[in-house]
Design a protein around this motif. Structure first.
Motif, PDB file in Angstrom:
ATOM      1  N   LEU A 119      -0.059  11.498   8.063  1.00  0.00           N
ATOM      2  CA  LEU A 119       1.063  11.542   7.126  1.00  0.00           C
ATOM      3  C   LEU A 119       0.595  11.249   5.707  1.00  0.00           C
ATOM      4  CD1 LEU A 119       3.816   9.706   9.213  1.00  0.00           C
ATOM      5  CD2 LEU A 119       3.792  12.129   8.598  1.00  0.00           C
ATOM      6  N   THR A 120      -0.201  10.193   5.587  1.00  0.00           N
ATOM      7  CA  THR A 120      -0.719   9.805   4.271  1.00  0.00           C
ATOM      8  C   THR A 120      -1.608  10.906   3.701  1.00  0.00           C
ATOM      9  OG1 THR A 120      -0.645   7.491   4.962  1.00  0.00           O
ATOM     10  CG2 THR A 120      -1.943   7.993   3.014  1.00  0.00           C
ATOM     11  N   ALA A 121      -2.479  11.468   4.547  1.00  0.00           N
ATOM     12  CA  ALA A 121      -3.379  12.539   4.098  1.00  0.00           C
ATOM     13  C   ALA A 121      -2.601  13.786   3.670  1.00  0.00           C
ATOM     14  CB  ALA A 121      -4.364  12.899   5.216  1.00  0.00           C
ATOM     15  N   ALA A 122      -1.439  14.005   4.294  1.00  0.00           N
ATOM     16  CA  ALA A 122      -0.625  15.178   3.973  1.00  0.00           C
ATOM     17  C   ALA A 122       0.251  14.944   2.738  1.00  0.00           C
ATOM     18  CB  ALA A 122       0.240  15.558   5.165  1.00  0.00           C
ATOM     19  N   GLY A 123       0.160  13.750   2.166  1.00  0.00           N
ATOM     20  CA  GLY A 123       0.898  13.484   0.937  1.00  0.00           C
ATOM     21  C   GLY A 123       2.242  12.805   1.114  1.00  0.00           C
ATOM     22  N   TYR A 124       2.552  12.407   2.337  1.00  0.00           N
ATOM     23  CA  TYR A 124       3.806  11.676   2.565  1.00  0.00           C
ATOM     24  C   TYR A 124       3.628  10.209   2.181  1.00  0.00           C
ATOM     25  CZ  TYR A 124       5.212  15.790   5.231  1.00  0.00           C
ATOM     26  OH  TYR A 124       5.523  17.068   5.605  1.00  0.00           O
ATOM     27  N   ASN A 125       4.735   9.573   1.852  1.00  0.00           N
ATOM     28  CA  ASN A 125       4.713   8.157   1.499  1.00  0.00           C
ATOM     29  C   ASN A 125       5.162   7.357   2.728  1.00  0.00           C
ATOM     30  OD1 ASN A 125       4.871   5.656   0.292  1.00  0.00           O
ATOM     31  ND2 ASN A 125       6.758   6.096  -0.819  1.00  0.00           N
ATOM     32  N   LEU A 126       4.225   6.721   3.416  1.00  0.00           N
ATOM     33  CA  LEU A 126       4.539   5.947   4.611  1.00  0.00           C
ATOM     34  C   LEU A 126       4.992   4.554   4.182  1.00  0.00           C
ATOM     35  CD1 LEU A 126       4.647   5.898   7.681  1.00  0.00           C
ATOM     36  CD2 LEU A 126       2.259   5.151   7.687  1.00  0.00           C
ATOM     37  N   LEU A 127       6.281   4.300   4.296  1.00  0.00           N
ATOM     38  CA  LEU A 127       6.864   3.037   3.844  1.00  0.00           C
ATOM     39  C   LEU A 127       6.574   1.890   4.790  1.00  0.00           C
ATOM     40  CD1 LEU A 127      10.382   4.381   2.785  1.00  0.00           C
ATOM     41  CD2 LEU A 127       8.488   3.782   1.278  1.00  0.00           C
ATOM     42  N   ALA A 128       6.701   2.164   6.082  1.00  0.00           N
ATOM     43  CA  ALA A 128       6.484   1.123   7.092  1.00  0.00           C
ATOM     44  C   ALA A 128       6.230   1.783   8.432  1.00  0.00           C
ATOM     45  CB  ALA A 128       7.699   0.203   7.181  1.00  0.00           C
ATOM     46  N   GLN A 129       5.593   1.002   9.299  1.00  0.00           N
ATOM     47  CA  GLN A 129       5.259   1.487  10.627  1.00  0.00           C
ATOM     48  C   GLN A 129       5.711   0.422  11.623  1.00  0.00           C
ATOM     49  OE1 GLN A 129       1.178   2.800  10.828  1.00  0.00           O
ATOM     50  NE2 GLN A 129       1.052   2.248  12.999  1.00  0.00           N
ATOM     51  N   LEU A 130       6.610   0.793  12.541  1.00  0.00           N
ATOM     52  CA  LEU A 130       7.140  -0.145  13.531  1.00  0.00           C
ATOM     53  C   LEU A 130       6.610   0.226  14.908  1.00  0.00           C
ATOM     54  CD1 LEU A 130      10.904  -0.104  12.422  1.00  0.00           C
ATOM     55  CD2 LEU A 130       9.079  -1.591  11.586  1.00  0.00           C
TER      56      LEU A 130
ATOM     57  N   ARG B 238      -2.002   6.154  18.700  1.00  0.00           N
ATOM     58  CA  ARG B 238      -1.322   7.347  18.204  1.00  0.00           C
ATOM     59  C   ARG B 238      -0.657   7.068  16.859  1.00  0.00           C
ATOM     60  NH1 ARG B 238       3.038   9.106  22.137  1.00  0.00           N
ATOM     61  NH2 ARG B 238       4.109   7.347  21.197  1.00  0.00           N
ATOM     62  N   ALA B 239      -0.046   5.891  16.748  1.00  0.00           N
ATOM     63  CA  ALA B 239       0.627   5.514  15.501  1.00  0.00           C
ATOM     64  C   ALA B 239      -0.358   5.489  14.334  1.00  0.00           C
ATOM     65  CB  ALA B 239       1.298   4.155  15.651  1.00  0.00           C
ATOM     66  N   ALA B 240      -1.533   4.940  14.571  1.00  0.00           N
ATOM     67  CA  ALA B 240      -2.548   4.873  13.514  1.00  0.00           C
ATOM     68  C   ALA B 240      -2.997   6.277  13.116  1.00  0.00           C
ATOM     69  CB  ALA B 240      -3.738   4.045  13.987  1.00  0.00           C
ATOM     70  N   MET B 241      -3.170   7.153  14.111  1.00  0.00           N
ATOM     71  CA  MET B 241      -3.582   8.526  13.843  1.00  0.00           C
ATOM     72  C   MET B 241      -2.503   9.267  13.039  1.00  0.00           C
ATOM     73  SD  MET B 241      -4.171  11.653  16.534  1.00  0.00           S
ATOM     74  CE  MET B 241      -2.412  11.729  16.847  1.00  0.00           C
ATOM     75  N   VAL B 242      -1.233   9.134  13.486  1.00  0.00           N
ATOM     76  CA  VAL B 242      -0.126   9.816  12.807  1.00  0.00           C
ATOM     77  C   VAL B 242       0.036   9.276  11.399  1.00  0.00           C
ATOM     78  CG1 VAL B 242       2.382  10.158  12.819  1.00  0.00           C
ATOM     79  CG2 VAL B 242       1.069  10.440  14.934  1.00  0.00           C
ATOM     80  N   ALA B 243      -0.072   7.950  11.244  1.00  0.00           N
ATOM     81  CA  ALA B 243       0.057   7.335   9.910  1.00  0.00           C
ATOM     82  C   ALA B 243      -1.001   7.898   8.972  1.00  0.00           C
ATOM     83  CB  ALA B 243      -0.060   5.821  10.014  1.00  0.00           C
ATOM     84  N   GLY B 244      -2.220   8.034   9.476  1.00  0.00           N
ATOM     85  CA  GLY B 244      -3.303   8.594   8.663  1.00  0.00           C
ATOM     86  C   GLY B 244      -3.025  10.039   8.281  1.00  0.00           C
TER      87      GLY B 244
END
Length: 196
Positions: free
Chosen positions: A25-36, A17-23
């Protein structure tokens, strides 16, 4: 004029789920700083990355995460959106008290991300504005209280009117290039009667 993308710290204990959400977020133009993958080290990561918002999606949020959020809220206030299918009314209340700006009672999904971020950031701004307003009001009340106390002491010790006491405070503040509050605090410290 380009706007800086919103920076996000994502906490999700489900790798797929984290990988899907991270993708998303990035696709929507957000800047993903880190993933814990857990809330462990959250304080350090928030201090290190200084995100615009923290998104938390944990299956079983516990008191430890709330304690971390409370410390963050006190020392480095940051908007937080929490997604969890679990957690009763008491937990949600505790989460809000710890600094969660938006609590979604369902898991994180693509269609919930943007609205959750907007809600959390708007709630956070509103709360910070209210908190700052309350702090200013409290400072003003404290200042007025110490000035009134100093005037009362001057009136009693020097047998002068309230207006004369006020003018004395104002003159002392101007002559010492200080504030009336600082002068009043010094007068209270030096003139305060031992009889209370």
């Amino acid at each position: 004029m380009t706007t800086t993308p919103i920076s996000i710290l994502l906490v999700d204990d489900q790798p797929e789920r984290a990988a899907m959400v991270a993708g998303q977020l990035t696709a929507a133009g957000y800047n993903l700083l880190a993933q814990l993958s857990s809330a462990e080290g959250l304080l350090f990561q928030v201090e290190r990355h200084r995100p615009d918002i923290v998104l938390i999606d944990i299956e079983s949020p516990d008191r430890d995460i709330l304690e971390s959020l409370a410390v963050i809220n006190q020392h480095n206030p940051t908007p937080v959106a929490m997604f969890s299918a679990r957690g009763g009314a008491d937990f949600i209340t505790s989460a809000v008290e710890a600094g969660v700006s938006a609590y979604m009672a369902e898991g994180l999904s693509a269609d919930r991300v943007a609205p959750a971020i907007e809600i959390a950031m708007a709630q956070f701004r509103s709360y910070q504005h209210l908190r700052q307003s309350l702090e200013r009001t409290q400072q003003q009340l404290d200042e007025r209280k110490v000035i009134e106390r100093a005037k009362g002491l001057l009136m009693a010790r020097k047998n002068i009117s309230e207006q004369a006491a006020h003018q004395t405070l104002r003159t002392l503040a101007m002559n010492s290039n200080s504030t009336m509050r600082n002068v009043a605090e010094q007068i209270v410290t030096h003139l305060q009667s031992p009889v209370k």
